[in-house]
Write an enzyme that holds these catalytic residues in place. Structure first.
Site, PDB file in Angstrom:
ATOM      1  N   CYS A   2       1.951 -18.018  34.727  1.00  0.00           N
ATOM      2  CA  CYS A   2       2.727 -17.832  35.960  1.00  0.00           C
ATOM      3  C   CYS A   2       3.278 -19.170  36.451  1.00  0.00           C
ATOM      4  O   CYS A   2       2.785 -20.221  36.112  1.00  0.00           O
ATOM      5  CB  CYS A   2       1.815 -17.270  37.044  1.00  0.00           C
ATOM      6  SG  CYS A   2       0.941 -15.803  36.567  1.00  0.00           S
ATOM      7  N   ARG A  27       8.103 -21.052  30.394  1.00  0.00           N
ATOM      8  CA  ARG A  27       6.664 -20.784  30.244  1.00  0.00           C
ATOM      9  C   ARG A  27       6.392 -19.316  29.950  1.00  0.00           C
ATOM     10  O   ARG A  27       5.275 -18.938  29.649  1.00  0.00           O
ATOM     11  CB  ARG A  27       5.926 -21.184  31.525  1.00  0.00           C
ATOM     12  CG  ARG A  27       6.030 -22.658  31.846  1.00  0.00           C
ATOM     13  CD  ARG A  27       5.724 -22.906  33.311  1.00  0.00           C
ATOM     14  NE  ARG A  27       4.376 -22.476  33.627  1.00  0.00           N
ATOM     15  CZ  ARG A  27       3.447 -23.313  34.081  1.00  0.00           C
ATOM     16  NH1 ARG A  27       3.748 -24.584  34.245  1.00  0.00           N
ATOM     17  NH2 ARG A  27       2.258 -22.911  34.367  1.00  0.00           N
ATOM     18  N   ASN A 100      -1.609 -18.038  40.730  1.00  0.00           N
ATOM     19  CA  ASN A 100      -1.823 -18.170  39.274  1.00  0.00           C
ATOM     20  C   ASN A 100      -3.318 -18.138  39.049  1.00  0.00           C
ATOM     21  O   ASN A 100      -4.062 -18.756  39.815  1.00  0.00           O
ATOM     22  CB  ASN A 100      -1.314 -19.528  38.760  1.00  0.00           C
ATOM     23  CG  ASN A 100       0.197 -19.590  38.710  1.00  0.00           C
ATOM     24  OD1 ASN A 100       0.863 -18.602  39.025  1.00  0.00           O
ATOM     25  ND2 ASN A 100       0.740 -20.728  38.337  1.00  0.00           N
ATOM     26  N   GLY A 101      -3.755 -17.441  37.999  1.00  0.00           N
ATOM     27  CA  GLY A 101      -5.182 -17.442  37.675  1.00  0.00           C
ATOM     28  C   GLY A 101      -5.729 -16.031  37.641  1.00  0.00           C
ATOM     29  O   GLY A 101      -4.999 -15.056  37.696  1.00  0.00           O
ATOM     30  N   LYS A 485       0.325 -20.628   8.129  1.00  0.00           N
ATOM     31  CA  LYS A 485       0.823 -21.646   9.077  1.00  0.00           C
ATOM     32  C   LYS A 485       1.696 -22.654   8.336  1.00  0.00           C
ATOM     33  O   LYS A 485       2.778 -23.006   8.779  1.00  0.00           O
ATOM     34  CB  LYS A 485      -0.351 -22.386   9.737  1.00  0.00           C
ATOM     35  CG  LYS A 485      -1.064 -21.611  10.815  1.00  0.00           C
ATOM     36  CD  LYS A 485      -0.314 -21.479  12.117  1.00  0.00           C
ATOM     37  CE  LYS A 485       0.518 -20.262  12.331  1.00  0.00           C
ATOM     38  NZ  LYS A 485       0.049 -18.929  12.120  1.00  0.00           N
ATOM     39  N   HIS A 504      -9.786 -16.461 -11.790  1.00  0.00           N
ATOM     40  CA  HIS A 504      -9.095 -15.260 -12.301  1.00  0.00           C
ATOM     41  C   HIS A 504      -7.591 -15.447 -12.248  1.00  0.00           C
ATOM     42  O   HIS A 504      -6.850 -14.491 -11.995  1.00  0.00           O
ATOM     43  CB  HIS A 504      -9.515 -14.034 -11.482  1.00  0.00           C
ATOM     44  CG  HIS A 504     -10.993 -13.770 -11.525  1.00  0.00           C
ATOM     45  ND1 HIS A 504     -11.609 -13.240 -12.636  1.00  0.00           N
ATOM     46  CD2 HIS A 504     -11.956 -14.031 -10.630  1.00  0.00           C
ATOM     47  CE1 HIS A 504     -12.919 -13.156 -12.402  1.00  0.00           C
ATOM     48  NE2 HIS A 504     -13.151 -13.629 -11.187  1.00  0.00           N
TER      49      HIS A 504
HETATM   50  C1  AGP Z   1       2.303 -15.704  13.060  1.00  0.00           C
HETATM   51  O1  AGP Z   1       2.344 -17.126  13.033  1.00  0.00           O
HETATM   52  C2  AGP Z   1       3.653 -15.086  12.810  1.00  0.00           C
HETATM   53  N1  AGP Z   1       4.578 -15.486  13.818  1.00  0.00           N
HETATM   54  C3  AGP Z   1       3.606 -13.589  12.576  1.00  0.00           C
HETATM   55  O2  AGP Z   1       2.913 -13.386  11.366  1.00  0.00           O
HETATM   56  C4  AGP Z   1       2.886 -12.723  13.636  1.00  0.00           C
HETATM   57  O3  AGP Z   1       1.514 -12.970  13.617  1.00  0.00           O
HETATM   58  C5  AGP Z   1       3.135 -11.242  13.295  1.00  0.00           C
HETATM   59  O4  AGP Z   1       4.521 -11.014  13.356  1.00  0.00           O
HETATM   60  C6  AGP Z   1       2.391 -10.292  14.249  1.00  0.00           C
HETATM   61  O5  AGP Z   1       2.843 -10.496  15.548  1.00  0.00           O
HETATM   62  P1  AGP Z   1       2.023  -9.803  16.749  1.00  0.00           P
HETATM   63  O6  AGP Z   1       0.650 -10.412  16.756  1.00  0.00           O
HETATM   64  O7  AGP Z   1       2.803 -10.143  17.986  1.00  0.00           O
HETATM   65  O8  AGP Z   1       1.973  -8.332  16.482  1.00  0.00           O
END
Ligand code: AGP
Length: 608
Positions: A2, A27, A100-101, A485, A504
């Site tokens: 917020c 934000r 906020n909170g 990531k 494997h």
């Molecule tokens: C995560 O870094 C990605 N942006 C993407 O995989 C995301 O987790 C996925 O699209 C699911 O999104 P949601 O959690 O909003 O459903």
């Protein structure tokens, strides 16, 4: 998160307040509102949706008020709609509050106020503040706010105005940031310097437990115990762009570093130490229903699917309930088998992912009880589910999910304990896990302190084109998340694998050009992981190990080591994720990628 903006001075307040809110739009929010002391009364205008909807609604109004407060809401209690938007007033309409909170004891306070004759209009926790201040108001707004706040448990950053003292604004802080902006013949209050920087760079940051009484001519600060505080005036030198990211270069890095706080919010009010279990009222299931769950399906996409995999390990190990994890996009078309006693947890940060929403609807159609684990309050999945748990991570601006992921794991940990303590888990074991969870924010803070070391590793490997990420047991999904990531923000190809699967196939890829990130904490499968490390080393693979502090043996095997604090096995997935987030971030920056808005990606995939 917020946003709060307040103004008292000689200029018209309305344009200043709306401009301040616009500075806070980045934000994330779901509704906006403003309260003005206009010709002796309080005018409150608020609406769900963007600030532009509110300004359009008020475009023909010429407010003369020189005192006002405004707010952008990120819903935590109650749908994001017009009535739940802030500001909130009480019974008399003479006092307006923005907040906020999270007020943890708002339900109890609401019951007391109802018995005193107060009638409530909204589902929010904030509205009780307006009624409480009214209840204590005897002519001095500051004292009424002080007395009201002594009743409150939880976190708040608030601004309050009253028609009885039209040139006074009261602000108070406990757990949600607030700053007083010092002008000439005018003063501001805001939740973020960005909202007032255009008008002044002289600010005083309120500390927890402090209240400010602000007038056009100045302000005074006292503690909740009415002890006078000498204000620490600062001059802000940051640019606006820097402020929006809290001084970080990117939203993603800001959100990575927010995790000690967001993890605290994920558990706030949910650790029942007395009974060594978790408190999750939003599940909307009776104890009997929870006790009779016979099968659990966790369905999600992307990073949320990785969180689901971690949930599977935890729930099966401790609650002994069979769990299946399903890609939502597969689940929805697979004609899933749903038996009586099947509960489907639908995990989604945005609560709007098309595949996940469709999967939930398919499960409901077949009779499953569907529970949401979402971040966005009032999102479609949250609204259509039969109940659920909000992760309270605040808006996640960076497209790559970081703080939402660790908070999803936190919520799944709480669900695990709740279900386990209804089954075979002893009080002592429940206490052990609850205590372990309670240490997570501090442990994460310790790992964040390794940022420079992790950046140094990124500098050595960011030019590589392929990575492998390996983990065993509950750290296998962590390896998957680390690989995702890296992929999505640095565009480096990375694959996550169960470490034992290496032989494997993937081991054919190992050579001196293939860095391998290995989750190697000293846990029950440590000896197996070290065998994998030897296999990689024998083929000249470069090893980046995430290990347990004090582990000397790993030095013989790994080229780079990131030492985690020695923590309970139950919380290793959250702690082990942090270095992988930081490594991906630094590699992406070093490769000149758009970290917050990676190519081809959307924050919420609302299409199939
Ligand atoms: C995560 O870094 C990605 N942006 C993407 O995989 C995301 O987790 C996925 O699209 C699911 O999104 P949601 O959690 O909003 O459903």
């Amino acid at each position: 998160m917020c946003g709060i903006v307040g103004y008292v001075g000689s200029r018209k307040a309305y344009p200043l307040l709306m401009e301040g809110l616009q500075r806070l739009e980045y934000r994330g929010y779901d509704s906006a509102g403003v309260a003005l002391i206009e010709q002796g009364g309080i005018v409150v205008q608020k609406s769900a949706g963007k600030i532009a909807i509110l300004t359009e609604k008020l475009k023909d109004c010429d407010f003369v008020a020189t005192t006002g407060i405004a707010h952008t809401r990120w819903a935590t209690h109650g749908e994001p709609n017009d009535i739940n938007a802030h500001p909130h007033t009480g019974m008399t309409g003479k006092i307006a509050v923005v907040h906020n909170g999270i007020i943890e004891n708002f339900a109890a306070l609401k019951e007391v106020l109802k018995r005193q004759g107060h009638i409530f209009k909204t589902e929010t926790d904030t509205e009780i503040l307006a009624h409480l201040i009214e209840e204590y108001y005897e002519g001095n707004l500051l004292q009424a706010v002080r007395r009201a706040l002594t009743q409150v448990e939880g976190t708040y950053g608030i601004a309050v105005i009253s028609t009885d003292s039209p040139e006074v604004m009261v602000a108070a802080r406990s757990g949600s940031p607030l700053v007083v902006g010092c002008g000439d013949g005018e003063n501001f209050v805001a939740s973020d310097v960005a909202a007032l920087l255009r008008h002044t760079n002289r600010v005083v940051y309120l500390q927890d437990g402090e209240l400010a009484e602000v007038t056009p001519g100045g302000f005074s600060i006292t503690t909740i115990d009415d002890v006078v505080v000498s204000p620490h005036l600062q001059e802000i030198s940051w640019s606006l762009d820097m402020i929006e990211k809290g001084g970080f270069d990117h939203f993603m890095l800001k959100e990575i570093f927010e995790q000690p706080d967001t993890l605290k919010n994920a558990m706030r009010g949910r650790l029942n130490f007395g009974e060594a279990t978790a408190r999750l009222n939003g599940l909307n299931l009776q104890y009997d229903e929870l006790r009779h769950i016979r099968r659990i399906i966790l369905t999600a996409c992307g990073t949320s699917w990785h969180a689901a995999l971690i949930g599977e390990y935890m729930i099966e190990e401790y609650a002994r309930i069979p769990v299946e994890v399903e890609y939502a996009s597969e689940f929805r078309y697979r004609s899933p088998i749903i038996h009586p006693g099947t509960v489907v947890f639908v995990i989604s940060q945005s609560g709007e992912t098309a595949d996940t929403l469709a999967a939930m609807r398919e499960a409901k159609r077949k009779g499953a009880t569907c529970l949401g684990i979402c971040n966005v309050v009032g999102s479609t999945i949250a609204r259509e589910s039969d109940g659920g748990v909000y992760i309270h991570a605040g808006p996640e601006i960076g497209v790559a999910s970081t703080k939402a992921f660790t908070s999803q794991i936190m919520v799944l940990s709480l669900i695990t304990i709740l279900l386990s303590r209804m089954r075979n888990m002893s009080y002592e074991k429940g206490e052990e896990l609850i205590n372990a969870i309670n240490t997570v924010p501090e442990q994460v803070r310790q790992v964040l302190a390794l940022n420079d070391d992790i950046k140094a590793i990124a500098e050595k490997y960011h030019h590589k084109d392929n990575f492998l990420y390996l983990g065993r047991g509950v750290n296998f999904p962590v390896a998957l998340e680390g690989a995702l990531k890296l992929k999505e923000i640095s565009y480096i190809h990375a694959e996550g694998y169960p470490a034992a699967e290496m032989k494997h196939g993937p081991i054919a890829l190992i050579d001196e050009n293939m860095p391998v990130v290995v989750l190697a904490p000293q846990d029950s499968v440590y000896s197996k992981i070290t065998s994998n490390l030897q296999e990689i080393k024998a083929r000249k693979g470069r090893i980046i190990a995430v290990a347990t502090e004090g582990d000397v043996r790993i030095r013989e095997l790994a080229d780079e080591i990131i030492y985690l604090p020695r923590v309970h096995e139950f919380i290793v997935p959250v702690v082990a994720t942090i270095p992988l987030q930081l490594m991906a971030y630094h590699m992406a920056v070093l490769r000149g990628c758009d970290v917050d808005q990676p190519r081809n990606l959307a924050k919420s995939v609302t299409v199939e």
